[in-house]
Design an enzyme around this catalytic site. Structure first.
Site, PDB file in Angstrom:
ATOM      1  CB  CYS A  91      -0.960   0.015   1.192  1.00 51.11           C
ATOM      2  SG  CYS A  91      -0.159  -0.084   2.809  1.00 51.11           S
TER       3      CYS A  91
ATOM      4  CG  HIS B  93      -4.188  -0.499   4.920  1.00 50.65           C
ATOM      5  ND1 HIS B  93      -3.415  -0.970   3.879  1.00 50.65           N
ATOM      6  CD2 HIS B  93      -5.456  -0.394   4.432  1.00 50.65           C
ATOM      7  CE1 HIS B  93      -4.173  -1.144   2.808  1.00 50.65           C
ATOM      8  NE2 HIS B  93      -5.410  -0.802   3.120  1.00 50.65           N
TER       9      HIS B  93
END
Length: 448
Positions: free
Chosen positions: A54, A291
């Protein structure tokens, strides 16, 4: 014009050390082995297969959305065909490469796998591939693990040089599989690092011995995230540099194209400056503890140019690197000069006495702002629509990677309610303290 790729093992080895450290954990490497491919449920939304990449996927997604917002769009902006999302992907990666090429005299370096091994890596385009089942090159089909190990991957990398962005765009149009195949994310990341220049990256990092990718969990560092978003591999997200215990720690040096907001800012683990909170386009990468996701809006007033008071606050804080909210009297003249205000010695003396009536030798930020920029009004809308993107299917409602739509309201009250049970709201309150959100499906999107 492209220069033929050489193996250049020393340069590849330097990239590997900066990115992974002295040891590459095979399990972590496999999680990063994915290409750029779009959701079947949202044509312009990239899917992420495993945790880790990510740090590249979210910034690329942010630049895809920046391109969408740059165009005149109607109600069908989400209806893009395969040719359209290919153009968006190439435009996004070229935008990111452009930012780093400015540190390399506008030159570009593209990292590719040797053609003799690529036959075993071209097993999909634009659809999901398991991050744990990397394809096997033809000449090692009989290997025990039946997958491309990191040492073979690095030994087969080649670097090609290009003189112009047009050449890079033409290359990606001809060899789209360099982005969409199993190692597309890594090849692009290596290209960013090569184009930037390894010396320039090391000079910007606090500690080059700390790798960009966590060796245990595979998460990208803040330096890697900043490199992808802003073109600079600095480890901090505040404006300019700050003095911390005598160390000059560099942050973001100018307004970015897309922004960044951090959940951990409300705990004071970091300070996101105005350059990232107020980017050129209303697109923000959102950082949780583990994240990265993306928030965006079509309301351009959310990122209006800085008001005079915002400029003044930023300039004042540049003379206050320790974040004390005051500056020594001796700096007042220079602050006024940078703001194009009267800075003649006689006037500075008068203002010094007014702003420091007790002769403490300091000028408080609030006193300065009240004197020179009282009650400045902004044109921020009271209501606007926000969209949220999370590339992990397991983190999305019904397992579908689609943009989640929410209606935002900025309340008039000054009381901020921090809800630990609502990380999304807590994160957005670092930019809009009085924001309330109603998500269209009644489900608050996940930051993780």
């Amino acid at each position: 014009m492209a220069v033929n790729g050489d193996s250049t093992p020393s340069e590849i080895n330097e990239i590997k050390n900066l990115l992974w450290g002295p040891f590459v954990k095979e399990e972590v490497f496999k999680r990063w082995a994915q290409g750029f491919h779009f959701s079947k449920d949202e044509p312009t939304a990239l899917e992420q297969e495993e945790g880790g990449p990510c740090a590249v996927l979210a910034p690329v997604q942010a630049f895809i959305l920046k391109t969408i917002l740059s165009k005149t769009v109607g109600n069908n902006w989400r209806e893009v065909d395969q040719e359209g999302n290919t153009e968006l992907l190439i435009r996004a990666v070229c935008d990111i490469l452009c930012q780093v090429s400015n540190y390399n005299n506008g030159k570009f370096k593209i990292v590719r796998l040797n053609d003799c091994i690529r036959k075993g890596t071209s097993n999909h385009t634009n659809h999901h591939v398991s991050g744990t089942e990397a394809p096997v090159p033809e000449y090692i089909e009989n290997s025990v693990n039946q997958r491309l190990q990191h040492d073979i991957f690095h030994s087969e990398l080649r670097i090609f040089s290009y003189d112009s962005l047009e050449e890079v765009e033409a290359f990606y149009h001809q060899r789209l599989d360099d982005l969409t195949d199993t190692f597309g994310v890594l090849l692009f990341l290596y290209s960013v690092m090569c184009t930037k220049g390894l010396d320039a990256i090391r000079n910007e990092m606090n500690d080059p011995a700390e790798p960009f990718i966590d060796g245990t969990y595979g998460y990208g560092s803040q330096g890697l995230i900043n490199l992808m978003i802003t073109g600079r591999a600095v480890n901090h997200v505040w404006d300019h540099e700050q003095d911390v215990g005598g160390l000059k720690l560099r942050g973001v040096d100018k307004q970015s194209k897309v922004g960044f907001l951090a959940l951990l800012e409300h705990l004071r683990y970091c300070e996101v400056g105005s350059f990232l909170k107020n980017p050129e386009f209303p697109v923000w990468v959102l950082g949780s503890e583990t994240h990265l996701t993306v928030l965006f809006s079509f309301e351009r007033q959310l990122v209006r140019p800085e008001t005079p008071s915002e400029v003044a606050r930023r300039v004042f804080k540049s003379f206050d690197p320790e974040g004390n909210n005051f500056i020594p009297n001796s700096d007042l003249s220079e602050v006024l000069r940078k703001l194009d205000l009267v800075s003649e010695p006689a006037y500075v003396d008068i203002m010094t006495k007014k702003l420091d009536p007790e002769n403490l030798g300091i000028i408080l930020l609030n006193a300065f702002m009240d004197e020179f920029f009282p009650e400045e009004k902004t044109s921020m809308p009271d209501t606007f629509v926000l969209y949220h993107y999370n590339g992990l299917r397991r983190s999305c409602p019904d397992g579908k990677v689609i943009y989640q739509e929410g209606q935002a309201v900025l309340l008039e009250c000054d009381i901020q309610c921090v809800l630990e049970s609502n990380p999304m709201l807590t994160c957005l309150q670092t930019k809009w303290p009085n924001i309330e959100l109603q998500w269209s499906r009644g489900i608050t999107p996940s930051l993780n």
